[in-house]
Design an enzyme around this catalytic site. Structure first.
Site, PDB file in Angstrom:
ATOM      1  N   CYS A 143       0.937  -1.054   0.000  1.00 53.76           N
ATOM      2  CA  CYS A 143       0.101   0.053   0.087  1.00 53.76           C
ATOM      3  C   CYS A 143       0.811   1.116   0.091  1.00 53.76           C
ATOM      4  O   CYS A 143       0.590   2.228  -0.914  1.00 53.76           O
ATOM      5  CB  CYS A 143      -0.992  -0.107   1.317  1.00 53.76           C
ATOM      6  SG  CYS A 143      -0.070  -0.500   2.770  1.00 53.76           S
ATOM      7  N   HIS A 223      -2.419   5.439   6.693  1.00 51.57           N
ATOM      8  CA  HIS A 223      -0.959   6.009   6.717  1.00 51.57           C
ATOM      9  C   HIS A 223      -0.768   7.165   6.431  1.00 51.57           C
ATOM     10  O   HIS A 223      -1.560   7.759   5.420  1.00 51.57           O
ATOM     11  CB  HIS A 223       0.111   5.046   5.650  1.00 51.57           C
ATOM     12  CG  HIS A 223       0.106   3.540   5.717  1.00 51.57           C
ATOM     13  ND1 HIS A 223       0.455   2.868   6.976  1.00 51.57           N
ATOM     14  CD2 HIS A 223      -0.408   2.667   4.914  1.00 51.57           C
ATOM     15  CE1 HIS A 223       0.270   1.436   6.730  1.00 51.57           C
ATOM     16  NE2 HIS A 223      -0.098   1.187   5.661  1.00 51.57           N
TER      17      HIS A 223
END
Ligand code: NAD
Length: 339
Positions: A143, A223
């Protein structure tokens, strides 16, 4: 079964697997022929409710049947019936399935939790789609690496990238993950620099000069990347904002949003499935140029940004579409990306 469609198996139906299955099911040139489960938990239950054929390890079939499941066969049966398998088992588990895929002559995609050596090609839809055309084995990068490639690639194309420095504040665990942490700490991960993310970007764009640092934080939503990029040619912040706004998988985040939690709330308000934010979420106001260097923040929804890349990787490997932008557009349209 529609013989004109590519037959896709999903081995491992967790955070990533269930999303890839739903995304593939939306495509008109591929179909899900089955998903594998190792335990009869709530995810098995919802897979059955969605109508996916469920396969299990051979020694688990009876126990699933006892729990009331209809089981289509063993994992081996599923692999035999597929044209391509998307391995979504936990990191470092996928490698143990390689021999089975090779034995059955089935193409395979692994995820970013596997070592780069698992497949000759690491994949990002914008940066190196053509490398995967007709390929047998591909790894869709993690990711974070996907999020980095999506901004570095267009900047490099337009201005040339001299050097990238990125600090990544990683979510400690996914929302449904009851085992990971930390609960109350910022954990340097790893303490020794650089983190693996910079080298991972190089598996796709080897010429990019990049260094990365990462830490884990007690959050589960997304994130956060703090980027500092030296470019070879001059540009203004407005030019970069305009460039990002034209990219198919970047969303410019504004409207008073200054936190990852608000982005997820925005995803809920948009009615996104599982509030997925498949695009890089670049904080528009943060984009700035100072002393010739570009700075910005972006948030990455770890559970979902790699999903459209898996669909594009299938299309490239099965030679369904040669042009990456056409595949990206098709995937985006079917999933509602960019809306
Ligand atoms: P997960 O733990 O949510 O799901 C994995 C699934 O595989 C579970 O359903 C588990 O029961 C099943 N499983 C375990 N062993 C198996 C086996 N031997 N055979 C078949 N199934 C098995 O994991 P995830 O978060 O979906 O991660 C999958 C991969 O995607 C990993 O490589 C990970 O690094 C990568 N990835 C994860 C994220 C994320 O944020 N969750 C983001 C990008 C990439």
């Amino acid at each position: 079964m529609d013989m004109s469609k590519v037959k896709v198996a999903i081995n491992g139906y967790g955070t990533i697997g269930k999303r890839v299955a739903d995304a593939v099911a939306l495509q008109d040139d591929m179909e899900i022929i089955g998903i594998s489960k190792t335990r009869p938990n709530f995810e098995a239950k919802t897979a059955a409710m969605k109508g996916y054929d469920i396969y299990t390890p051979a020694d688990k079939i009876d126990s699933f049947k006892k729990d009331g499941y209809t089981i289509a066969g063993s994992v081996e049966d599923m692999i035999k019936a597929a044209d391509i398998v998307v391995d979504c088992t936990p990191g470092k588990v996928g490698v143990s399935n390689k021999a089975l895929y090779e034995k059955e002559g089935v193409k395979a995609i692994w995820q970013g939790g596997e070592s780069k050596d698992i497949a000759p090609i690491s994949f990002n839809s914008e940066a190196n789609y053509a490398d995967a055309l007709g390929a047998d084995y591909v790894r869709v990068v993690s990711c974070n690496t996907t999020g980095l490639c999506r901004v570095i690639y267009p900047l490099d194309q337009k201005y040339g990238v001299e050097k990238v420095r990125v600090t990544i504040v990683r979510r400690g665990g996914d929302p449904g993950d009851i085992k990971s942490g930390p609960i109350d700490a910022l954990v340097l991960d790893p303490i020794k620099l650089p983190s693996h993310h910079g080298p991972d970007v190089k598996t796709i764009m080897p010429h990019i000069n990049i260094t990365s640092a990462a830490m884990k934080a007690p959050t589960s939503f997304m994130h956060l990347h703090v980027l500092n990029i030296q470019l070879k040619n001059e540009c203004t912040a407005d030019e970069v904002k305009n460039l990002f706004a034209t990219r198919p998988r970047i969303q410019m985040i504004a409207d008073g949003i200054s936190a990852t939690a608000q982005i997820i709330e925005y995803g809920r308000d948009l009615g996104r499935p599982r509030n997925d934010m498949w695009e890089n979420c670049v904080f528009k106001e943060s984009v700035s140029v100072d002393d010739g260097e570009l700075y910005f923040f972006q948030a990455i929804h770890q559970e979902s940004d790699v999903i459209p890349e898996n669909v594009d990787a299938i299309r490239a490997m099965m030679s369904l579409e040669k042009d990456n932008l056409k595949s990206i557009e098709k995937t985006n349209k079917s999933m509602g990306i960019g809306i």
